[in-house]
Enzyme design. Structure first.
Site, PDB file in Angstrom:
ATOM      1  N   TYR A 206      69.115  -9.727  41.004  1.00 19.00           N
ATOM      2  CA  TYR A 206      69.671  -9.861  39.663  1.00 19.00           C
ATOM      3  C   TYR A 206      69.725 -11.368  39.340  1.00 19.00           C
ATOM      4  CZ  TYR A 206      72.831  -9.031  35.749  1.00 19.00           C
ATOM      5  OH  TYR A 206      73.382  -8.980  34.497  1.00 19.00           O
ATOM      6  N   ASN A 208      71.801 -13.591  38.651  1.00 17.86           N
ATOM      7  CA  ASN A 208      72.820 -14.519  39.180  1.00 17.86           C
ATOM      8  C   ASN A 208      72.709 -14.718  40.686  1.00 17.86           C
ATOM      9  OD1 ASN A 208      73.845 -12.045  40.041  1.00 17.86           O
ATOM     10  ND2 ASN A 208      75.964 -12.576  39.589  1.00 17.86           N
ATOM     11  N   LYS A 209      71.769 -14.054  41.354  1.00 15.92           N
ATOM     12  CA  LYS A 209      71.635 -14.221  42.807  1.00 15.92           C
ATOM     13  C   LYS A 209      70.850 -15.511  43.107  1.00 15.92           C
ATOM     14  CE  LYS A 209      73.070  -9.824  43.102  1.00 15.92           C
ATOM     15  NZ  LYS A 209      74.263  -9.257  43.658  1.00 15.92           N
ATOM     16  N   GLN A 210      70.725 -15.815  44.410  1.00 16.32           N
ATOM     17  CA  GLN A 210      70.038 -17.059  44.790  1.00 16.32           C
ATOM     18  C   GLN A 210      68.644 -17.141  44.172  1.00 16.32           C
ATOM     19  OE1 GLN A 210      71.994 -15.332  46.784  1.00 16.32           O
ATOM     20  NE2 GLN A 210      72.953 -16.609  48.334  1.00 16.32           N
TER      21      GLN A 210
END
Ligand SMILES: *Cc1c(COP(=O)(O)O)cnc(C)c1O
Length: 420
Positions: A206, A208-210
């Site tokens: 998604y 907002n992940k790394q």
């Protein structure tokens, strides 16, 4: 390296909201909670893929899988449409179902528990370690019963703490460890990467992940049988090639036999080629992306180290964090409503802030189904009432970081004044 990032960051337009700000030392533009780090490399790969005409079931998903497998020291990787669908398949592939108990954490994003409900099993929550915010390993061991079919551990906020301990407990009791490493791509514990501790692990991508694929996820494992089951189930239950491709050494995941022959109940949980192309570009830049996240986290640590009433993340020795989010918490003198007012105060100043995470057992759907009550997991609840996720992304500049820190301190000070 640095200039590539600077260029991509500068290209992002900044929303300017002048007017309602009275402190002259502070900013007038929005500082979001998170923002993906996308470079021209990813743009090029996505456009190439678009022009290739092959938008599903193609070479990009396979390349992406190879890179995720390598980064997590696993033999097999199975790309899927989201972290949630990956967790669903992981539990199904292990044969977990009604009547089974799965030990997990109440302090996480809700998807790590929802997958247990999808297969009709029962989540057994255990309280967390107040330092690392992951499950307390002693409590995990004590929660095991003859009905326990798996331990589902989450690397909360990317912290791999205790993963080796859960692995040992799972081995001793001959049950699988499922590693929800959705927040931990690139993190390591004693040199071992996230994704390498579980019998099966799941990453999520998604935005907002790394790293991101838009929506997307990936299952990793060293167990070929589990990998094949997941490949089949993500593709409507079609049979898959069980032999590695001699050219690449990887399972191709291509259907054999008739396209309309279905061996088992499956789903459409495939990752499309455009998303996979974005993922390939992101994986090629993984080391750079993680390094930059670490620099931003270090800047926050240095800046907030002496801040009154602010508790910083704790890293145990041997931990390398890839930093999913930067979450601080207020000390135990603060109550939920004070924390919430501080978050509102940050947002009023156009600073993204989040209450990561409300406890899962206190969510209405869990309370209604299982009769959980507040007070059952006091450490998780106490932490959860006092956490604040701060803006965190590559390209967060030092000036903006200073604005976040000053505004946070100001809001905390206001709460203190209100008390007297
Ligand atoms: C993000 C996340 C997921 C699910 O990922 P999606 O891709 O949004 O479905 C699962 N577990 C945890 C702990 C996560 O942070």
């Amino acid at each position: 390296m640095m200039s590539e990032c600077a260029a991509s960051v500068a290209a992002v337009p900044i929303a300017v909201h002048p007017g309602h700000w009275s402190q002259s030392s502070m900013a007038v533009h929005e500082i979001p909670l998170s923002r993906p780090d996308i470079s021209p490399l990813e743009e090029e790969l996505v456009v190439q893929t678009l022009r290739s005409g092959r938008l599903a079931l193609g070479p990009m998903a396979e390349q992406f899988e190879n890179r995720v497998a390598a980064a997590s020291d696993c033999l097999y990787a199975v790309s899927v449409s989201s972290g949630t669908s990956g967790l669903h398949l992981a539990l199904l592939s292990l044969g977990i179902g009604p009547g089974d108990e799965v030990i997990t954490t109440p302090f996480s994003f809700i998807a790590s528990s929802n997958c247990i409900l999808y297969v009709g099993a029962t989540p057994v929550f255990v309280d967390i370690c107040p330092k690392t915010l992951n499950m307390d390993p002693d409590r995990v061991e004590r929660a095991i019963t003859p009905r326990t079919k798996a331990i589902l551990a989450v690397e909360t906020f990317g912290n791999p703490a205790h993963m080796d301990a859960y692995e040992q407990i799972a081995k001793r009791h001959e049950i699988p460890l499922i590693e929800d490493c959705c927040e931990a791509l690139g993190s390591r514990l004693n040199g071992r990467p996230a994704g390498s501790f579980g019998r099966i692990g799941v990453f999520a991508f998604y935005p907002n992940k790394q790293i991101t694929t838009g929506e997307g996820g990936c299952i990793v494992t060293n167990d070929r049988r589990l990998a094949n089951l997941c490949r089949s189930m993500r593709n409507q239950g079609r049979a898959v090639v069980d032999q590695p491709d001699p050219a690449t050494g990887q399972l191709s995941g291509a259907a054999v036999g008739s396209w309309l022959s279905h061996e088992r109940l499956g789903f459409n949980y495939r990752l499309d080629e455009l998303s996979a192309a974005l993922g390939v570009g992101q994986m090629r830049r993984l080391d750079e992306i993680v390094h930059k996240r670490q620099l931003v986290a270090e800047s926050y640590m240095r800046r907030l180290m002496g801040s009154p009433h602010v508790v910083l993340p704790t890293l145990l020795p041997g931990t390398e964090m890839s930093w999913f989010v930067f979450v601080v918490r207020l000390d135990s003198a603060y109550a939920r409503h004070e924390r919430d007012r501080i978050i509102q105060g940050l947002r009023r100043h156009d600073i993204g802030a989040g209450d990561y995470f409300p406890c899962i057992h206190t969510q209405p759907v869990y309370r209604e189904r299982f009769g959980f009550e507040p007070g059952m997991f006091p450490i998780a609840e106490s932490v959860s009432q006092r956490t604040i996720a701060l803006p965190f992304y590559n390209g967060l500049d030092v000036g903006d970081l200073e604005i976040v820190a000053q505004t946070l301190e100001l809001m905390i000070q206001r709460e203190n004044l209100g008390r007297n």
